[in-house]
Design a protein around this motif. Sequence first.
Motif, PDB file in Angstrom:
ATOM      1  N   LEU A  97     -19.499 -18.338  -8.896  1.00  9.99           N
ATOM      2  CA  LEU A  97     -18.589 -17.945 -10.174  1.00  9.99           C
ATOM      3  C   LEU A  97     -17.944 -16.869 -10.022  1.00  9.99           C
ATOM      4  O   LEU A  97     -16.620 -17.019 -10.785  1.00  9.99           O
ATOM      5  N   ARG A  98     -18.024 -15.873  -9.270  1.00 10.39           N
ATOM      6  CA  ARG A  98     -17.138 -14.849  -9.220  1.00 10.39           C
ATOM      7  C   ARG A  98     -15.791 -15.246  -8.611  1.00 10.39           C
ATOM      8  O   ARG A  98     -14.615 -14.845  -8.989  1.00 10.39           O
ATOM      9  N   HIS A  99     -15.922 -16.137  -7.473  1.00  7.01           N
ATOM     10  CA  HIS A  99     -14.713 -16.533  -6.990  1.00  7.01           C
ATOM     11  C   HIS A  99     -13.978 -17.757  -7.847  1.00  7.01           C
ATOM     12  O   HIS A  99     -12.715 -17.518  -7.896  1.00  7.01           O
ATOM     13  N   ILE A 100     -14.429 -18.301  -8.680  1.00  5.02           N
ATOM     14  CA  ILE A 100     -13.917 -19.251  -9.588  1.00  5.02           C
ATOM     15  C   ILE A 100     -13.198 -18.344 -10.528  1.00  5.02           C
ATOM     16  O   ILE A 100     -12.093 -18.714 -10.742  1.00  5.02           O
ATOM     17  N   ALA A 101     -13.875 -17.256 -11.016  1.00  4.20           N
ATOM     18  CA  ALA A 101     -13.281 -16.422 -12.032  1.00  4.20           C
ATOM     19  C   ALA A 101     -12.028 -15.733 -11.548  1.00  4.20           C
ATOM     20  O   ALA A 101     -10.769 -15.607 -12.083  1.00  4.20           O
ATOM     21  N   ARG A 102     -12.188 -15.352 -10.269  1.00  8.28           N
ATOM     22  CA  ARG A 102     -10.972 -14.565  -9.557  1.00  8.28           C
ATOM     23  C   ARG A 102      -9.851 -15.620  -9.312  1.00  8.28           C
ATOM     24  O   ARG A 102      -8.533 -15.144  -9.794  1.00  8.28           O
TER      25      ARG A 102
ATOM     26  N   TRP B  49      -8.788  -4.130   9.127  1.00  9.93           N
ATOM     27  CA  TRP B  49      -8.830  -3.750   7.798  1.00  9.93           C
ATOM     28  C   TRP B  49      -8.160  -4.393   6.780  1.00  9.93           C
ATOM     29  O   TRP B  49      -8.360  -4.364   5.282  1.00  9.93           O
ATOM     30  N   GLY B  50      -6.975  -4.763   7.169  1.00 12.93           N
ATOM     31  CA  GLY B  50      -6.131  -5.541   6.462  1.00 12.93           C
ATOM     32  C   GLY B  50      -6.984  -6.608   5.609  1.00 12.93           C
ATOM     33  O   GLY B  50      -6.731  -7.097   4.438  1.00 12.93           O
ATOM     34  N   ILE B  51      -7.515  -7.582   6.458  1.00 15.96           N
ATOM     35  CA  ILE B  51      -8.271  -8.610   6.006  1.00 15.96           C
ATOM     36  C   ILE B  51      -9.266  -8.443   5.132  1.00 15.96           C
ATOM     37  O   ILE B  51      -9.563  -8.695   4.097  1.00 15.96           O
ATOM     38  N   GLU B  52     -10.189  -7.296   5.734  1.00 18.08           N
ATOM     39  CA  GLU B  52     -11.397  -6.705   5.173  1.00 18.08           C
ATOM     40  C   GLU B  52     -10.854  -6.456   3.664  1.00 18.08           C
ATOM     41  O   GLU B  52     -11.702  -6.785   2.570  1.00 18.08           O
ATOM     42  N   ASN B  53      -9.928  -5.574   3.446  1.00 21.74           N
ATOM     43  CA  ASN B  53      -9.565  -5.017   2.011  1.00 21.74           C
ATOM     44  C   ASN B  53      -9.153  -6.294   1.261  1.00 21.74           C
ATOM     45  O   ASN B  53      -9.338  -6.422   0.075  1.00 21.74           O
ATOM     46  N   SER B  54      -8.284  -7.372   1.849  1.00 21.88           N
ATOM     47  CA  SER B  54      -7.597  -8.479   1.011  1.00 21.88           C
ATOM     48  C   SER B  54      -8.921  -9.277   0.465  1.00 21.88           C
ATOM     49  O   SER B  54      -8.853  -9.878  -0.522  1.00 21.88           O
ATOM     50  N   LEU B  55      -9.846  -9.560   1.199  1.00 20.47           N
ATOM     51  CA  LEU B  55     -10.932 -10.288   1.005  1.00 20.47           C
ATOM     52  C   LEU B  55     -12.076  -9.793   0.053  1.00 20.47           C
ATOM     53  O   LEU B  55     -12.620 -10.442  -0.745  1.00 20.47           O
ATOM     54  N   HIS B  56     -12.446  -8.461   0.339  1.00 21.99           N
ATOM     55  CA  HIS B  56     -13.292  -7.971  -0.337  1.00 21.99           C
ATOM     56  C   HIS B  56     -12.990  -6.905  -1.507  1.00 21.99           C
ATOM     57  O   HIS B  56     -13.978  -6.616  -2.202  1.00 21.99           O
ATOM     58  N   TYR B  57     -11.717  -6.494  -1.727  1.00 20.00           N
ATOM     59  CA  TYR B  57     -11.534  -5.351  -2.786  1.00 20.00           C
ATOM     60  C   TYR B  57     -11.907  -6.003  -3.906  1.00 20.00           C
ATOM     61  O   TYR B  57     -12.308  -5.178  -4.889  1.00 20.00           O
TER      62      TYR B  57
END
Length: 108
Positions: free
Chosen positions: A71-76, A38-46
């Motif tokens: 595009l969302r990944h670039i913006a992030r 869940w730590g990975i899940e939360n850090s990747l998808h939050y």
Amino acid sequence: MLLYQRHGKDKRTTECRYYISSQENNDELFAKAVHFHWGIENSLHYVPDVTFREDECRIRKDDAPENFAVLRHIARNLLQREKTKMSIKQKQFRAACDSRFLGSVLAG
């Protein structure tokens, strides 16, 4: 079965979660594995899910979903690189309202 406790500002909740696994009964190891997952899940998808509302996106046709994810990944990444001490969501809003701030985000 694993008991999960969440502590909020004004309340504390406990819920019972059930998991299926082929591992031997080692509660401590299993709890660590679940916590790690869940730590990975939360850090990747939050951020994509909450800040960019990715789960609510209705783009479904052809390559558009993957293109918008890129595009969302670039913006992030651009928003994270910007040095101002604000959340990603606050930076996103400020960039939408302030063209100078947007310029600093895009310039890196």
